[in-house]
Design a protein around this motif. Structure first.
Motif, PDB file in Angstrom:
ATOM      1  N   ARG A 132       0.738  -1.105   0.068  1.00 50.87           N
ATOM      2  CA  ARG A 132       0.201  -0.110   0.048  1.00 50.87           C
ATOM      3  C   ARG A 132       0.978   1.098  -0.056  1.00 50.87           C
ATOM      4  O   ARG A 132       2.090   1.043   0.442  1.00 50.87           O
ATOM      5  CB  ARG A 132      -0.821  -0.028   1.392  1.00 50.87           C
ATOM      6  CG  ARG A 132      -2.094  -0.926   1.406  1.00 50.87           C
ATOM      7  CD  ARG A 132      -3.549  -0.388   1.105  1.00 50.87           C
ATOM      8  NE  ARG A 132      -3.884   0.560   1.908  1.00 50.87           N
ATOM      9  CZ  ARG A 132      -4.681   0.479   2.991  1.00 50.87           C
ATOM     10  NH1 ARG A 132      -4.995  -0.981   3.304  1.00 50.87           N
ATOM     11  NH2 ARG A 132      -4.704   1.087   4.026  1.00 50.87           N
TER      12      ARG A 132
ATOM     13  N   ARG B 126      -7.658   1.446  -3.391  1.00 53.01           N
ATOM     14  CA  ARG B 126      -7.643   2.450  -2.438  1.00 53.01           C
ATOM     15  C   ARG B 126      -7.382   3.840  -3.328  1.00 53.01           C
ATOM     16  O   ARG B 126      -6.298   4.054  -3.720  1.00 53.01           O
ATOM     17  CB  ARG B 126      -6.820   2.292  -1.337  1.00 53.01           C
ATOM     18  CG  ARG B 126      -7.271   1.678  -0.035  1.00 53.01           C
ATOM     19  CD  ARG B 126      -6.418   1.864   0.844  1.00 53.01           C
ATOM     20  NE  ARG B 126      -5.932   3.030   1.241  1.00 53.01           N
ATOM     21  CZ  ARG B 126      -5.730   3.362   2.554  1.00 53.01           C
ATOM     22  NH1 ARG B 126      -5.763   2.716   3.618  1.00 53.01           N
ATOM     23  NH2 ARG B 126      -5.287   4.939   2.607  1.00 53.01           N
TER      24      ARG B 126
ATOM     25  N   PHE C 286     -10.890   0.538   5.125  1.00 55.03           N
ATOM     26  CA  PHE C 286     -11.235   1.067   3.891  1.00 55.03           C
ATOM     27  C   PHE C 286     -12.318   0.271   2.821  1.00 55.03           C
ATOM     28  O   PHE C 286     -13.068   0.858   2.193  1.00 55.03           O
ATOM     29  CB  PHE C 286      -9.938   1.446   2.797  1.00 55.03           C
ATOM     30  CG  PHE C 286      -9.434   0.282   2.150  1.00 55.03           C
ATOM     31  CD1 PHE C 286      -9.789   0.217   1.031  1.00 55.03           C
ATOM     32  CD2 PHE C 286      -8.735  -0.664   2.940  1.00 55.03           C
ATOM     33  CE1 PHE C 286      -9.410  -0.709   0.010  1.00 55.03           C
ATOM     34  CE2 PHE C 286      -7.945  -1.537   2.041  1.00 55.03           C
ATOM     35  CZ  PHE C 286      -8.378  -1.805   0.601  1.00 55.03           C
TER      36      PHE C 286
END
Length: 286
Positions: free
Chosen positions: A35, A98, A230
């Motif tokens: 990420r 994301r 998320f």
């Protein structure tokens, strides 16, 4: 069937200890997630360090969010990692989900699927030694693995499965119970045949685990909730955490039953003694 370890992301300084312990034991792979807008270590840099701390075990991204990476640099980084690891690197790759990761790099999240397809074609050509583009020569070094490192795709949609047939060597199925992952695995095999690929695709599954005292389990659960917040399904993900040897062995057996070639046990707490506990739990019968 092989068993790998997914590395915790709390404290990058602990990862060499994890890697050395796993390398000395029966585990097949060290996996590391990706990420950007989060506190995890950058996976390619971290795995390069772990390549130097190990000699046998494979190193794998699960999965690298390729669209937020610059393609030419990614080609060079992955070839370098494959070379310095002696061909032990597997590039697990996906589109990501994301939006803040994409905002941070200025990449349009709506273009991520198309961008990934373009990247894979360019990566394959670059690893093969072809010029990167008009007026641009080849980008080295050449990877240790002929044609480039092994590529596994992760994802839950038909496009991800289709990419295995077009570009990949296999599929990573994450965070799904066996009855659902079974359908994805069978679809990967159908797509493999559709593209007339030789042999068979490699099928990898993941399980979230925490094995140890209460503090270790609770920290793992908090980390899972934080990481998956998320998605809107964080509670479900945390509830799926396996915390006893019996449950871990049973889940591994279920995944073996649907044809998984490897199961990666993701450790969400930084306690490195879990390496030994998991080895005893999963390999106790040899």
């Amino acid at each position: 069937m092989k068993i790998g370890l997914g590395l915790p992301i709390d404290d990058p300084a602990l990862l060499p200890d994890w890697a050395r312990r796993a390398d000395e034991g029966p585990f097949s792979t060290l996996g590391l997630l990706d990420r950007l807008v989060f506190h995890n270590p950058e996976p390619l840099i971290a795995l390069a360090a772990l390549a130097g701390a190990t000699s046998r075990i494979r190193l794998q991204t699960e999965v690298l969010i390729a669209p937020v990476h610059h393609t030419a640099l990614l080609a060079k980084q992955t070839a370098t990692l494959d070379r310095i690891s002696g061909g032990r690197f597997t590039l697990g790759i996906g589109v990501g989900g994301r939006e803040d990761d994409f905002r941070a790099t200025g990449v349009d999240v709506r273009s991520r699927g198309r961008r990934l397809d373009e990247q894979l074609a360019r990566l394959r050509a670059t690893w093969a030694g072809e010029p990167y583009g008009d007026g641009v020569g080849p980008i080295g070094p050449a990877p240790r693995t002929p044609g480039g490192p092994e590529v596994l795709f992760g994802g839950f949609v038909p496009a991800a499965v289709e990419r295995v047939g077009r570009f990949g060597d296999g599929f990573i199925g994450a965070a799904l119970p066996p009855q659902y992952l079974d359908g994805l695995f069978r679809e990967v095999e159908r797509v493999w045949e559709k593209y007339d690929r030789p042999g068979r695709p490699r099928l990898v599954a993941q399980l979230s685990v925490a094995l140890g005292p209460h503090a270790t389990v609770e920290r793992a659960r908090r980390n899972l909730l934080d990481y998956y917040e998320f998605t809107g399904r964080a509670g479900y993900m945390a509830d799926a955490l396996l915390t006893t040897p019996e449950r871990i062995r049973a889940a591994v057996a279920d995944l073996a039953g649907i044809g998984a070639d490897e199961v990666v046990l993701y450790c969400w707490a930084p306690d490195p003694d879990q390496v030994d506990r998991l080895a005893e739990a999963v390999f106790q019968d040899g």
